[in-house]
Design an enzyme around this catalytic site. Structure first.
Site, short mmCIF file in Angstrom:
data_model
loop_
_atom_site.label_atom_id
_atom_site.label_comp_id
_atom_site.label_asym_id
_atom_site.label_seq_id
_atom_site.Cartn_x
_atom_site.Cartn_y
_atom_site.Cartn_z
CE LYS A 208 48.61 19.77 -37.18
NZ LYS A 208 49.50 19.12 -38.16
CE LYS A 210 45.39 18.83 -39.79
NZ LYS A 210 46.27 17.66 -40.11
CB CYS A 428 52.97 12.03 -45.59
SG CYS A 428 54.63 11.57 -45.06
CB CYS A 434 58.33 16.99 -45.73
SG CYS A 434 57.69 17.31 -44.07
#
Length: 564
Positions: A208, A210, A428, A434
């Site tokens: 990823k 960002k 989170c 999750c």
């Protein structure tokens, strides 16, 4: 010497026909609520993750049932800005098509849904599309949602910074038509047509990526924790360019010393008109140089460490065709949100609302979801999601101010006194959805903050904001390694305690105690707060204090100091 073996994800991407895989076939299969193992990686590029309710996992196993699979879908909303009309559709979808019946604001200025049955995925994506929203590239090995300071006061500068956040988000989108084909019933490519990914290539990025745009003195987007960051430089209230920073990232793996969080390096000043050139240069270098064998070492931060800052900087300049200028001096300050009403230079009002844990849901006495729905029905400005999981009702005219305030108070969105530390703290999602979570975060964090506030009251330091962040695992979604007090889940009820980050987000923290329970955490903080109350210098923040008095060593070079 043979080349290192590529990770399994590289095989999946290369064989996926530009992110198609067998997603369409899996979507049509009602024998299971899940997708195939390979497709579980590919659906991330389309904006969602496969999850199951871990609270029910053992019970269902005993009943010989498959896990209660559902999906978390995250939208792409550059800079966190959406219209009231878009918000009403976001709300309708949450109410009608998810089992959680809630909206979750994320730490990257967007929203996500939890508890989506597979059969509802396509309906949700088409509903978002009708309101010009999408979820493509919200997850996966691509550039994710681009963050931008929501700055409701300096409207002109915000618009200029937001322009670049939106432009970067759109420019860095994958070119594949897979998303439109699968979810929006767009026409398939003919067998004679070819499809290319000019920025990403056939295997996209190694991991990823960002991006964030900060407008000093605010650092609410935690710009140094991003792979690529832009710090706005203004002259006479006009944006002239950015200080470019690169190589930040929060994730690590417990016990694996070669992994570590890192803050971005300062590369120098760039003119605004060169922004896309430099963004492409940094991202394509990561595409070409990044580690495709070990995903735990595949982020840009490791590429810069392994290749060396000087070599990476020179390569960026070469690809961009422009050299960096010396960085401009700026003041990086508060990372929190300013709650309540503020009037902008354009004479419009802006109302920042605290949303604990980012969870927008109707509860007894606090009908947050209904309240925002009612506000959206009359609001003529925009909604801005913040990096601290809050929301701003932006661009309110004088004539509408009282009506919006009344609705906010009526539904429990306004009027509650928020402590300085709670207002700066985030968590989170973690359990139960999750799959990576080792411990609680969102569900437990409000109770934990009650105890932090009690300790601050006890030692008469309640007025002092302390950045506290909690995650259920070390992947770092709530940026815990950049918190003055960071708690990272190790096992149910157990956390690693990290101390010593700067209040402004310009220095990482370091592990102080490992694998401890609440009583030990609070005991340690009780003792440290007692010292802080007596020994602190005027204006000294808690993170700076624990470093100055030797409680913890400063992390100046993450590769060297974080595990030392």
């Amino acid at each position: 010497m043979s080349e290192p073996k590529l990770s399994a994800n590289e095989r999946i991407k290369s064989h996926s026909q530009h992110l198609r895989g067998t997603i369409k076939q899996g979507l049509a299969t009602d024998v299971t609520g899940a997708f195939s193992e390979d497709d579980q990686q590919l659906i991330k590029f389309h904006g969602f993750y496969q999850q199951d309710d871990r609270d029910l996992r053992n019970e269902r196993k005993e009943q010989k049932l498959e896990p209660l699979y559902s999906f978390m879908l995250r939208a792409r909303v550059p800079g966190g800005v959406c219209t009231p009309q878009q918000w009403l559709e976001v709300d309708r979808i949450a109410s009608e098509l998810t089992t959680s019946n809630s909206i979750r604001l994320t730490t990257r200025q967007t929203f996500q849904y939890h508890g989506i049955p597979k059969r509802n995925l396509k309906t949700i994506i088409q509903g978002l599309d009708r309101k010009a929203l999408d979820s493509i590239a919200a997850c996966g090995d691509v550039n994710r949602n681009v963050m931008c300071n929501p700055n409701p006061v300096q409207s002109k500068l915000h618009q200029q910074a937001y322009y670049w956040a939106k432009k970067l988000s759109d420019h860095m989108l994958p070119h594949t038509k897979a998303y439109a084909e699968i979810w929006l019933d767009d026409e398939k490519l003919l067998s004679t047509e070819t499809e290319a990914e000019p920025l990403y290539g056939d295997t996209y990025l190694p991991r990823k990526f960002k991006m964030a745009v900060a407008v000093p003195p605010d650092n609410d987007v935690d710009v140094y924790t991003n792979d690529f960051g832009l710090i706005a430089i203004a002259e006479n209230d006009e944006l002239v360019g950015f200080n470019l920073v690169a190589g930040g990232g929060m994730g690590s793996t417990h016990g694996e010393m070669e992994t570590f969080p890192r803050l971005a390096d300062d590369f120098g000043f760039i003119r605004a008109e060169d922004t896309i050139k430099f963004a492409e240069a940094v991202m394509t270098l990561q595409r070409d140089w990044g580690n495709r064998s070990n995903r735990k070492r595949a982020r840009l931060k490791y590429t810069i460490v392994d290749r060396g800052f000087a070599a990476f900087k020179a390569a960026v300049e070469n690809r961009a065709g422009v050299k960096f200028q010396p960085k401009r001096e700026v003041v990086i300050g508060d990372r929190g949100d300013c709650y309540g009403w503020a009037k902008g230079v354009d004479n419009q009002w802006h109302l920042t609302l605290f949303i604990e844990g980012g969870r927008i849901k109707d509860l007894p006495g606090k009908t947050l979801q209904t309240g925002l729905r009612e506000i959206a029905k009359i609001h003529q400005g925009d909604f801005r999601m913040t990096a601290n999981q809050n929301i701003i009702i932006a661009g309110v005219a004088d004539a509408a101010k009282q009506q919006i305030e009344d609705l906010a108070r009526q539904h429990g969105l306004l009027g509650e006194v928020i402590s300085a530390s709670r207002g700066h703290s985030i968590a989170c999602v973690a359990l139960p959805t999750c799959p990576l979570a080792m411990a609680e975060a969102e569900r437990y964090f409000p109770e934990f903050m009650d105890k932090i506030e009690a300790l601050q009251q006890k030692h008469r330091i309640a007025e002092q904001p302390i950045v506290v962040r909690m995650t259920g695992c070390p992947n770092g979604c709530a940026r815990p390694f950049a918190a003055e007090i960071g708690l990272v889940g190790k096992a149910p009820g157990r956390y690693n305690l990290y101390l010593g980050a700067s209040f402004e987000g310009t220095r990482l923290n370091k592990m102080y105690r490992e694998n401890i329970q609440e009583a030990e955490i609070l005991s340690e903080l009780d003792r440290l707060f007692a010292r802080y109350a007596v020994e602190r210098n005027a204006g000294e923040h808690f993170g700076d204090f624990v470093v100055r008095v030797g409680v913890i060593k400063a992390v100046l070079d993450a590769a060297r100091d974080f595990h030392d």
